[in-house]
Scaffold this motif. Structure first.
Motif, mmCIF file in Angstrom:
data_model
loop_
_atom_site.group_PDB
_atom_site.id
_atom_site.type_symbol
_atom_site.label_atom_id
_atom_site.label_comp_id
_atom_site.label_asym_id
_atom_site.label_seq_id
_atom_site.Cartn_x
_atom_site.Cartn_y
_atom_site.Cartn_z
ATOM 1 N N GLN A 149 53.162 10.335 143.453
ATOM 2 C CA GLN A 149 53.587 11.062 142.157
ATOM 3 C C GLN A 149 53.662 12.246 142.243
ATOM 4 O OE1 GLN A 149 50.991 8.473 139.896
ATOM 5 N NE2 GLN A 149 52.679 8.501 138.436
ATOM 6 N N GLY A 150 52.988 13.235 143.001
ATOM 7 C CA GLY A 150 52.885 14.594 143.280
ATOM 8 C C GLY A 150 52.064 14.926 144.418
ATOM 9 N N LEU A 151 52.512 16.148 144.960
ATOM 10 C CA LEU A 151 52.095 16.662 146.268
ATOM 11 C C LEU A 151 51.406 18.127 145.854
ATOM 12 C CD1 LEU A 151 54.383 15.447 148.857
ATOM 13 C CD2 LEU A 151 51.938 14.957 148.787
ATOM 14 N N GLY A 152 50.194 18.476 146.173
ATOM 15 C CA GLY A 152 49.494 19.644 146.089
ATOM 16 C C GLY A 152 48.805 20.357 147.374
ATOM 17 N N PRO A 153 48.431 21.563 147.235
ATOM 18 C CA PRO A 153 47.892 21.875 148.505
ATOM 19 C C PRO A 153 46.543 21.365 148.863
ATOM 20 C CG PRO A 153 47.415 23.465 146.581
ATOM 21 C CD PRO A 153 48.276 22.488 146.431
ATOM 22 N N ALA A 154 45.868 20.700 147.998
ATOM 23 C CA ALA A 154 44.651 19.829 148.083
ATOM 24 C C ALA A 154 44.863 18.320 148.194
ATOM 25 C CB ALA A 154 43.613 20.485 147.152
ATOM 26 N N GLY A 155 45.714 17.950 147.875
ATOM 27 C CA GLY A 155 46.083 16.465 147.980
ATOM 28 C C GLY A 155 47.037 15.845 147.325
ATOM 29 N N LEU A 156 47.024 14.765 146.831
ATOM 30 C CA LEU A 156 48.238 14.122 146.352
ATOM 31 C C LEU A 156 47.884 13.436 145.076
ATOM 32 C CD1 LEU A 156 48.984 10.996 148.201
ATOM 33 C CD2 LEU A 156 47.480 12.441 149.099
ATOM 34 N N ALA A 157 48.819 13.025 144.186
ATOM 35 C CA ALA A 157 48.686 12.229 143.045
ATOM 36 C C ALA A 157 49.285 10.885 143.506
ATOM 37 C CB ALA A 157 49.191 13.159 141.722
ATOM 38 N N VAL A 158 48.672 9.711 143.011
ATOM 39 C CA VAL A 158 49.269 8.419 143.212
ATOM 40 C C VAL A 158 48.584 7.384 142.020
ATOM 41 C CG1 VAL A 158 47.460 7.597 145.021
ATOM 42 C CG2 VAL A 158 49.452 6.470 144.900
ATOM 43 N N LEU A 159 49.290 6.790 141.549
ATOM 44 C CA LEU A 159 48.890 5.656 140.311
ATOM 45 C C LEU A 159 48.114 6.352 139.360
ATOM 46 C CD1 LEU A 159 47.546 2.489 142.476
ATOM 47 C CD2 LEU A 159 49.822 3.069 141.800
ATOM 48 N N GLY A 160 48.700 7.996 139.127
ATOM 49 C CA GLY A 160 48.320 8.518 137.948
ATOM 50 C C GLY A 160 46.820 9.080 138.100
ATOM 51 N N VAL A 161 46.472 8.981 139.277
ATOM 52 C CA VAL A 161 45.095 9.883 139.716
ATOM 53 C C VAL A 161 45.106 10.747 140.834
ATOM 54 C CG1 VAL A 161 43.698 8.020 138.565
ATOM 55 C CG2 VAL A 161 44.003 8.045 141.095
ATOM 56 N N SER A 162 44.485 11.731 140.871
ATOM 57 C CA SER A 162 44.622 12.895 142.032
ATOM 58 C C SER A 162 43.555 12.414 142.909
ATOM 59 C CB SER A 162 44.290 14.345 141.523
ATOM 60 O OG SER A 162 45.146 14.427 140.477
ATOM 61 N N VAL A 163 43.853 12.474 144.357
ATOM 62 C CA VAL A 163 43.061 12.364 145.460
ATOM 63 C C VAL A 163 43.376 13.352 146.159
ATOM 64 C CG1 VAL A 163 42.942 9.707 145.422
ATOM 65 C CG2 VAL A 163 44.891 10.748 146.555
ATOM 66 N N TYR A 164 42.028 13.690 147.091
ATOM 67 C CA TYR A 164 42.062 14.760 147.809
ATOM 68 C C TYR A 164 42.263 14.675 149.377
ATOM 69 C CZ TYR A 164 40.634 17.261 143.543
ATOM 70 O OH TYR A 164 40.450 17.387 142.172
ATOM 71 N N VAL A 165 42.703 15.445 150.277
ATOM 72 C CA VAL A 165 42.841 15.298 151.770
ATOM 73 C C VAL A 165 41.790 16.258 152.271
ATOM 74 C CG1 VAL A 165 44.900 14.284 151.660
ATOM 75 C CG2 VAL A 165 44.606 16.727 151.881
ATOM 76 N N SER A 166 41.349 16.228 153.487
ATOM 77 C CA SER A 166 40.546 16.839 154.235
ATOM 78 C C SER A 166 41.135 17.109 155.710
ATOM 79 C CB SER A 166 39.166 16.388 154.245
ATOM 80 O OG SER A 166 38.962 15.317 155.081
#
Length: 201
Positions: free
Chosen positions: A114-131
């Motif tokens: 649902q969205g992409l940002g510098p720190a992660g992505l949004a899916v199913l209405g919540v934000s999760v982080y990547v490393s």
């Protein structure tokens, strides 16, 4: 109804995200878009028939299939559920099928980005982080992929450690999970509903 590209920002403020955001939710999900979660139950409201699996809120309806238990009150906070649902017209998620599962060291969320940002992505209405340790893999071929290849609307399955659901850092992103061919016909399900992969390894 208003169709369009689905990239409209209107109504996006209604989507609940975890308090620390890795990415804004830019894309509202279409009705019937699949939402699959394997995670512990974090909240249960028998009055409204709402169950929160991980951080994802599911509405239990009269047509929800309770696969291996009798009624919602048989579920306790902390129990692991495999929840298959789809987005409804209000932007919430209706539960299609719920099954109690054995606890796992990893939770899984499956849906469209649902969205992409510098720190992660949004899916199913919540934000999760990547490393730097997050793995990206093509679900169909097993080939490695990269964060830069992710796009809004792409179907993914993400894996996060079960003990870090409040600040979820993704260990693996499987890309294009819905494009896998389905060998057996499923006469009872809608065309949109792909059965979830088996959660046991």
């Amino acid at each position: 109804g208003a169709g369009g590209s689905g990239l409209s920002l209107s109504g996006a403020t209604q989507v609940n995200v975890v308090s620390t955001m890795s990415s804004p939710v830019m894309l509202n999900m279409g009705i019937g878009s699949v939402a699959v979660v394997l995670a512990p139950v974090t909240n249960l409201d028998l009055n409204t028939s709402m169950v929160t699996v991980g951080e994802i809120l599911y509405q239990v309806t009269a047509s929800t299939v309770l696969g291996n238990f009798g009624q919602l009150m048989d579920v306790a906070v902390g129990d692991w559920l495999a929840a298959v649902g789809e987005f409804n017209a209000q932007g919430g998620i209706d539960a299609i099928e719920l099954n109690i599962e054995d606890p796992s060291p990893e939770a899984r969320l499956r849906g469209r980005i649902q969205g992409l940002g510098p720190a992660g992505l949004a899916v199913l209405g919540v934000s999760v982080y990547v490393s730097s340790a997050t793995d990206y893999v093509d679900d169909l071929t097993g080939a490695p992929r990269t964060f830069e290849e992710l796009t809004e609307g792409m179907p993914v399955q993400i894996t996060v450690p079960a003990n870090a659901m409040d600040f979820p850092i993704v260990t693996e992103v499987e890309v294009d999970v819905e494009s896998e061919p389905e060998p057996e016909p499923e006469p009872e399900s809608e065309p949109e509903d792909d059965p979830p992969p088996p959660f046991c390894s």
